[in-house]
Design a protein around this motif. Structure first.
Motif, PDB file in Angstrom:
ATOM      1  N   ALA A 160      35.087  38.665 -40.561  1.00 15.60           N
ATOM      2  CA  ALA A 160      33.690  38.743 -40.143  1.00 15.60           C
ATOM      3  C   ALA A 160      33.628  39.795 -39.040  1.00 15.60           C
ATOM      4  O   ALA A 160      34.343  39.705 -38.043  1.00 15.60           O
ATOM      5  CB  ALA A 160      33.219  37.392 -39.624  1.00 15.60           C
ATOM      6  N   TYR A 161      32.802  40.808 -39.219  1.00 17.04           N
ATOM      7  CA  TYR A 161      32.851  41.968 -38.332  1.00 17.04           C
ATOM      8  C   TYR A 161      32.649  41.589 -36.867  1.00 17.04           C
ATOM      9  O   TYR A 161      33.380  42.055 -35.989  1.00 17.04           O
ATOM     10  CB  TYR A 161      31.802  42.995 -38.764  1.00 17.04           C
ATOM     11  CG  TYR A 161      32.030  43.528 -40.162  1.00 17.04           C
ATOM     12  CD1 TYR A 161      33.183  44.239 -40.475  1.00 17.04           C
ATOM     13  CD2 TYR A 161      31.095  43.309 -41.167  1.00 17.04           C
ATOM     14  CE1 TYR A 161      33.403  44.725 -41.756  1.00 17.04           C
ATOM     15  CE2 TYR A 161      31.302  43.783 -42.448  1.00 17.04           C
ATOM     16  CZ  TYR A 161      32.459  44.498 -42.746  1.00 17.04           C
ATOM     17  OH  TYR A 161      32.669  44.959 -44.017  1.00 17.04           O
ATOM     18  N   LEU A 167      38.135  45.685 -32.952  1.00 20.18           N
ATOM     19  CA  LEU A 167      38.248  46.446 -34.192  1.00 20.18           C
ATOM     20  C   LEU A 167      36.947  47.165 -34.519  1.00 20.18           C
ATOM     21  O   LEU A 167      36.957  48.313 -34.989  1.00 20.18           O
ATOM     22  CB  LEU A 167      38.634  45.522 -35.357  1.00 20.18           C
ATOM     23  CG  LEU A 167      39.991  44.835 -35.295  1.00 20.18           C
ATOM     24  CD1 LEU A 167      40.252  44.078 -36.607  1.00 20.18           C
ATOM     25  CD2 LEU A 167      41.107  45.818 -35.028  1.00 20.18           C
ATOM     26  N   LEU A 168      35.824  46.502 -34.262  1.00 22.62           N
ATOM     27  CA  LEU A 168      34.528  47.110 -34.540  1.00 22.62           C
ATOM     28  C   LEU A 168      34.311  48.321 -33.631  1.00 22.62           C
ATOM     29  O   LEU A 168      33.822  49.375 -34.084  1.00 22.62           O
ATOM     30  CB  LEU A 168      33.425  46.080 -34.334  1.00 22.62           C
ATOM     31  CG  LEU A 168      32.068  46.370 -34.984  1.00 22.62           C
ATOM     32  CD1 LEU A 168      32.193  46.477 -36.498  1.00 22.62           C
ATOM     33  CD2 LEU A 168      31.067  45.279 -34.613  1.00 22.62           C
ATOM     34  N   PHE A 225      39.747  46.533 -40.267  1.00 23.24           N
ATOM     35  CA  PHE A 225      39.246  45.377 -41.022  1.00 23.24           C
ATOM     36  C   PHE A 225      39.849  45.277 -42.414  1.00 23.24           C
ATOM     37  O   PHE A 225      39.782  44.226 -43.048  1.00 23.24           O
ATOM     38  CB  PHE A 225      37.716  45.459 -41.163  1.00 23.24           C
ATOM     39  CG  PHE A 225      36.976  45.304 -39.883  1.00 23.24           C
ATOM     40  CD1 PHE A 225      36.771  44.054 -39.323  1.00 23.24           C
ATOM     41  CD2 PHE A 225      36.482  46.404 -39.211  1.00 23.24           C
ATOM     42  CE1 PHE A 225      36.092  43.898 -38.132  1.00 23.24           C
ATOM     43  CE2 PHE A 225      35.792  46.265 -38.014  1.00 23.24           C
ATOM     44  CZ  PHE A 225      35.602  45.011 -37.475  1.00 23.24           C
ATOM     45  N   TRP A 226      40.401  46.349 -42.900  1.00 31.31           N
ATOM     46  CA  TRP A 226      40.795  46.469 -44.307  1.00 31.31           C
ATOM     47  C   TRP A 226      42.169  45.862 -44.559  1.00 31.31           C
ATOM     48  O   TRP A 226      43.078  45.975 -43.741  1.00 31.31           O
ATOM     49  CB  TRP A 226      40.823  47.941 -44.678  1.00 31.31           C
ATOM     50  CG  TRP A 226      40.972  48.264 -46.131  1.00 31.31           C
ATOM     51  CD1 TRP A 226      42.130  48.387 -46.838  1.00 31.31           C
ATOM     52  CD2 TRP A 226      39.916  48.545 -47.056  1.00 31.31           C
ATOM     53  NE1 TRP A 226      41.864  48.723 -48.142  1.00 31.31           N
ATOM     54  CE2 TRP A 226      40.511  48.825 -48.300  1.00 31.31           C
ATOM     55  CE3 TRP A 226      38.525  48.587 -46.954  1.00 31.31           C
ATOM     56  CZ2 TRP A 226      39.771  49.149 -49.436  1.00 31.31           C
ATOM     57  CZ3 TRP A 226      37.780  48.906 -48.077  1.00 31.31           C
ATOM     58  CH2 TRP A 226      38.396  49.175 -49.299  1.00 31.31           C
ATOM     59  N   GLY A 227      42.324  45.246 -45.702  1.00 36.18           N
ATOM     60  CA  GLY A 227      43.629  44.790 -46.160  1.00 36.18           C
ATOM     61  C   GLY A 227      43.761  45.022 -47.649  1.00 36.18           C
ATOM     62  O   GLY A 227      42.762  45.141 -48.370  1.00 36.18           O
ATOM     63  N   ALA A 228      44.989  45.103 -48.140  1.00 38.72           N
ATOM     64  CA  ALA A 228      45.257  45.221 -49.574  1.00 38.72           C
ATOM     65  C   ALA A 228      46.381  44.261 -49.932  1.00 38.72           C
ATOM     66  O   ALA A 228      47.382  44.157 -49.212  1.00 38.72           O
ATOM     67  CB  ALA A 228      45.637  46.653 -49.953  1.00 38.72           C
ATOM     68  N   TRP A 229      46.189  43.551 -51.039  1.00 37.14           N
ATOM     69  CA  TRP A 229      47.122  42.512 -51.483  1.00 37.14           C
ATOM     70  C   TRP A 229      47.444  42.686 -52.965  1.00 37.14           C
ATOM     71  O   TRP A 229      46.660  43.258 -53.727  1.00 37.14           O
ATOM     72  CB  TRP A 229      46.494  41.116 -51.321  1.00 37.14           C
ATOM     73  CG  TRP A 229      46.087  40.743 -49.944  1.00 37.14           C
ATOM     74  CD1 TRP A 229      46.783  39.989 -49.035  1.00 37.14           C
ATOM     75  CD2 TRP A 229      44.844  41.081 -49.287  1.00 37.14           C
ATOM     76  NE1 TRP A 229      46.044  39.833 -47.883  1.00 37.14           N
ATOM     77  CE2 TRP A 229      44.858  40.498 -48.008  1.00 37.14           C
ATOM     78  CE3 TRP A 229      43.718  41.815 -49.693  1.00 37.14           C
ATOM     79  CZ2 TRP A 229      43.807  40.628 -47.104  1.00 37.14           C
ATOM     80  CZ3 TRP A 229      42.660  41.962 -48.784  1.00 37.14           C
ATOM     81  CH2 TRP A 229      42.719  41.371 -47.522  1.00 37.14           C
TER      82      TRP A 229
END
Length: 236
Positions: A160-161, A167-168, A225-229
């Motif tokens: 949630a931003y 991070l924002l 904020f980004w992730g990759a799975w």
């Protein structure tokens, strides 16, 4: 937030997508390269495979990158936005991959229910879908069209931003680094806060995937904020 996320990607937004995405996501190309590498590692390099690419619009970078790595792979590109799909078609044709790619303007649910794929990708899509029900629905639709044990690459925002103010703020500084004015940064922050609904945590991503029929995921990339799975469809 619109009930039709595809409506956000009108011709003007589609036209700037590739440049803007590389600013918004530090490591855009690296994420796509590692996604292709993870799929090749999971499937075995040099093997023939049919890959379902959901949300391929905006340049079809998943297909361009993976297609160069694995010449025996065939792709089905799915996207509901006409302007975004036009960009993907142009890019894929320019890279000489059109003969290995089928294009479907619409949704995963529109594909034949009996069709089965060896792998799938869902990159940059999930956080545009409002609410958990829509997120579960697209993941379940993908799972139902994968072979048992087939891998899925999922990538997108996963906090949630407002829950991550540092991070924002860093995301705003990323835009400043690329020449955005304070007013432009404020507008971009307002747009992301109002126009996207990411899973609220990494645990939420895990729960969505397992609830849709996937094994517990492994994260292989992260950027703000980004992730990759990568996650495999459950065998039963």
């Amino acid at each position: 937030m619109s009930n039709d996320p595809a409506a956000k990607f009108d011709p003007s937004r589609a036209g700037e997508y590739q440049q803007q995405s590389r600013i918004a996501l530090a490591g855009y190309d690296a994420c796509h390269e590692l996604s292709a590498c993870m799929l090749a590692a999971a499937l075995g390099s040099g093997q023939a495979a049919r890959v379902l690419v959901v949300g391929a619009g905006g340049g079809g970078q998943e297909i361009v990158t993976a297609g160069a790595l694995e010449p025996a792979w065939q792709f089905v590109a799915v996207d509901p936005s006409d302007p975004m799909m036009e960009l993907a078609v142009a890019q894929i044709e320019a890279k000489g991959l059109a003969d290995r790619t089928s294009f479907h303007l619409g949704y995963v649910d529109d594909l034949p229910a009996h069709d089965r794929f060896d792998a799938a990708t869902l990159i940059g899509v999930l956080h545009h879908l409002p609410g958990d029900a829509a997120k579960r629905s697209i993941l379940a639709a993908i799972a139902s069209r994968l072979q048992p044990g087939a891998p899925l690459i999922l990538a997108g925002n996963r906090f949630a931003y407002r829950s991550q103010p540092l991070l924002l703020a860093a995301w705003g500084q990323r835009w400043r680094m690329h020449g955005a004015t304070p007013a432009e940064i404020e507008a971009k922050l307002g747009k992301i806060l109002q126009g996207a609904d990411p899973p609220h945590s990494e645990e939420a991503v895990d729960a969505l995937l397992q609830g849709a029929g996937f094994e517990p995921p492994t994260r292989f990339f992260s950027s703000l904020f980004w992730g990759a799975w990568i996650a495999r469809r459950k065998a039963n």
